[in-house]
Design an enzyme around this catalytic site. Structure first.
Site, short mmCIF file in Angstrom:
data_model
loop_
_atom_site.label_atom_id
_atom_site.label_comp_id
_atom_site.label_asym_id
_atom_site.label_seq_id
_atom_site.Cartn_x
_atom_site.Cartn_y
_atom_site.Cartn_z
N PRO A 41 13.86 5.61 3.21
CA PRO A 41 12.92 4.74 3.93
C PRO A 41 12.14 3.82 2.99
O PRO A 41 11.77 4.21 1.88
CB PRO A 41 11.98 5.74 4.61
N CYS A 82 3.58 -26.92 0.77
CA CYS A 82 4.12 -28.16 1.34
C CYS A 82 5.44 -27.93 2.04
O CYS A 82 6.50 -28.38 1.58
CB CYS A 82 4.26 -29.21 0.24
N TYR A 96 7.81 -5.66 2.11
CA TYR A 96 8.53 -6.94 2.09
C TYR A 96 7.58 -8.14 2.10
O TYR A 96 7.87 -9.17 2.72
CB TYR A 96 9.55 -7.01 3.25
#
Ligand SMILES: *Cc1c(COP(=O)(O)O)cnc(C)c1O
EC number: 4.1.1.20
Length: 431
Positions: A288, A360, A388
């Site tokens: 996990p 940007c 993540y």
């Protein structure tokens, strides 16, 4: 968790409001933002231990080793925490191997996954004596056999099989379907095990599968286990013993209204199935990542500007897609909450904003259509930011990677300092 009945952020029991101020454990996150600046990642050690305990309760009475998937959050102190808790590690690169060794892992507690291991990576991992290579293709088997032969050793291997189960998650994080680059197909599994067993410098240890990430229902895990056990029966009937069964990772977390199954209940059902099929006494492994760290982290960001528009109002903050890449990559949802709760009267005056960063790119957004009562200078917390996020962060736009804090009760450990200019240009060479 604190004893007061402070309202927690939904899905984040270890981040709660006290008198309207957001706390991580016993630490006011506003104080951390003031001291360390923003963007700032704040992790809760208690939340990580709570997530681990869910697995441990589900595994009670069985032989299961947890290999934390390093790519979810690879900060050295986070890895050190999991090593101290007795976890092994699932790695996907040489860099991750070096990280876990630096954090105190024993090499035999490391499994090496990934479709593109290089010869160099194999050599270093073999020299250290890692626990297992999770091999993903026939060509990789041959290369590993050759590299191990050159070193005069036998490589312990497991074959990653693709059970062709739909995990019903985002296509970019679904890995167990036929049209996918991962693993060895279900039909080829038995023949590939026979090939592996015939190669002199490989030692078949196990079988593994990992069907995807952010899976929020039980059925894909149970179906994949059935498919794996089918293969184990066939492979053992062919005279090749399988020492361990590795069920991968992939369990989802709370981002919005999706409620993943409780880890403990899921694993009780997994073992009921293993029991029914006569496999309950086997050595199992899991890998996990997200479910151990995802809800254990938030990212604090400061509101820079409010920009009303004809179609949209924008709330421009100092965190961006380089810090929190999931919305830009997968259109992922992260809850965004104030660090200081608005009064009831103020809350009714909330305005709907798109929360965006300074990068940007039009893809640089963190949340769409969020009702907020904010002013420039206020801090917001982007939730479910433990997995993540920092591990995928970049320095795009020459933005420094953020500071990270790990809170343990009333202690805040700085576990990463913000990049300075030297870190931003490290390795670059002028003409
Ligand atoms: C990414 C990955 C994991 C962890 O997945 P989570 O969804 O974060 O639990 C486990 N095993 C393998 C092989 C992976 O690639």
């Amino acid at each position: 968790m604190t004893s007061s009945a402070a309202p927690a952020i939904p899905g984040h029991p270890f981040f709660a409001y006290r008198d309207g101020q957001l706390f991580a454990g016993d630490v006011s996150v506003a104080q951390l933002a003031a001291q360390y600046g923003t963007p700032l990642f704040v992790y809760s050690q208690a939340a990580m231990r709570h997530a681990l305990d869910g697995y441990r309760r589900g595994f009670a009475g069985h032989q299961v080793k947890i290999h934390y998937a390093v790519k979810a959050n690879s900060n050295l102190a986070i890895l050190q925490f999991f090593a101290r808790e007795g976890c092994g590690f699932d790695i996907v690169s040489l860099g991750e191997l070096q990280r876990v060794l630096a954090a105190g892992a024993r090499p035999e507690d490391v499994v090496f996954s990934g479709v593109g291991k290089t010869r160099h990576e194999m050599r270093v991992a073999l020299t250290h004596g890692i626990g297992c290579f999770n091999v993903e293709s026939v060509p990789e088997l041959h290369v590993l056999n050759q590299v191990a032969g050159e070193l005069g050793v036998q490589a312990p291997i497991s074959l990653r099989v693709n059970p062709d189960v739909d995990p019903q998650t985002h296509p970019y994080i679904s890995t167990g379907l036929k049209g996918n680059k991962f693993g060895i197909s279900h039909q080829d599994a038995v023949a590939t095990f026979a090939l592996a067993a015939s190669l002199p410098h490989l030692r078949v240890r196990g079988i593994d599968s990992h069907i995807g990430s952010q899976i929020t229902t039980e059925a894909p895990f149970l179906d994949a286990l059935d498919r794996l056990l089918d293969i184990v029966e066939q492979v053992e009937a062919a005279g090749i013993p399988i020492h361990h069964i590795d069920c991968g990772g992939g369990l989802g977390i709370h981002y919005s209204d999706q409620l993943p199954p409780a880890t403990e209940t899921l694993w009780q059902k997994m073992f009921a199935k293993a029991q029914a099929r006569g496999f309950a006494d086997r050595a199992f492994m899991v890998e996990p990542g997200r479910s151990l760290v995802g809800n254990a982290g938030i990212c604090l960001t400061e509101v820079l500007y409010l920009k009303p528009g004809e179609e949209k109002n924008f709330c421009i903050v100092d965190a961006a897609m380089n810090d929190l890449p999931r919305p830009a990559m997968y259109e992922a949802f992260h809850a965004i909450v104030p660090v200081q709760q608005a009064s009831e009267a103020d809350a009714t005056a909330a305005v709907v904003y798109d929360v965006v960063g300074p990068v940007c790119e039009s893809g640089d957004w963190l949340g769409r259509d969020r009702a907020l009562h904010v002013a420039p200078g206020d801090w917001l917390a982007v939730c479910s930011a433990g997995a993540y996020c920092m591990s995928m962060a970049s320095q795009y736009n020459t933005r420094p990677k953020a500071t990270e804090i790990l809170v343990d009760g009333s202690t805040a450990h700085c576990i990463r300092q913000r990049d300075d200019f030297a870190a931003l240009v490290a390795g670059e060479i002028l003409l």
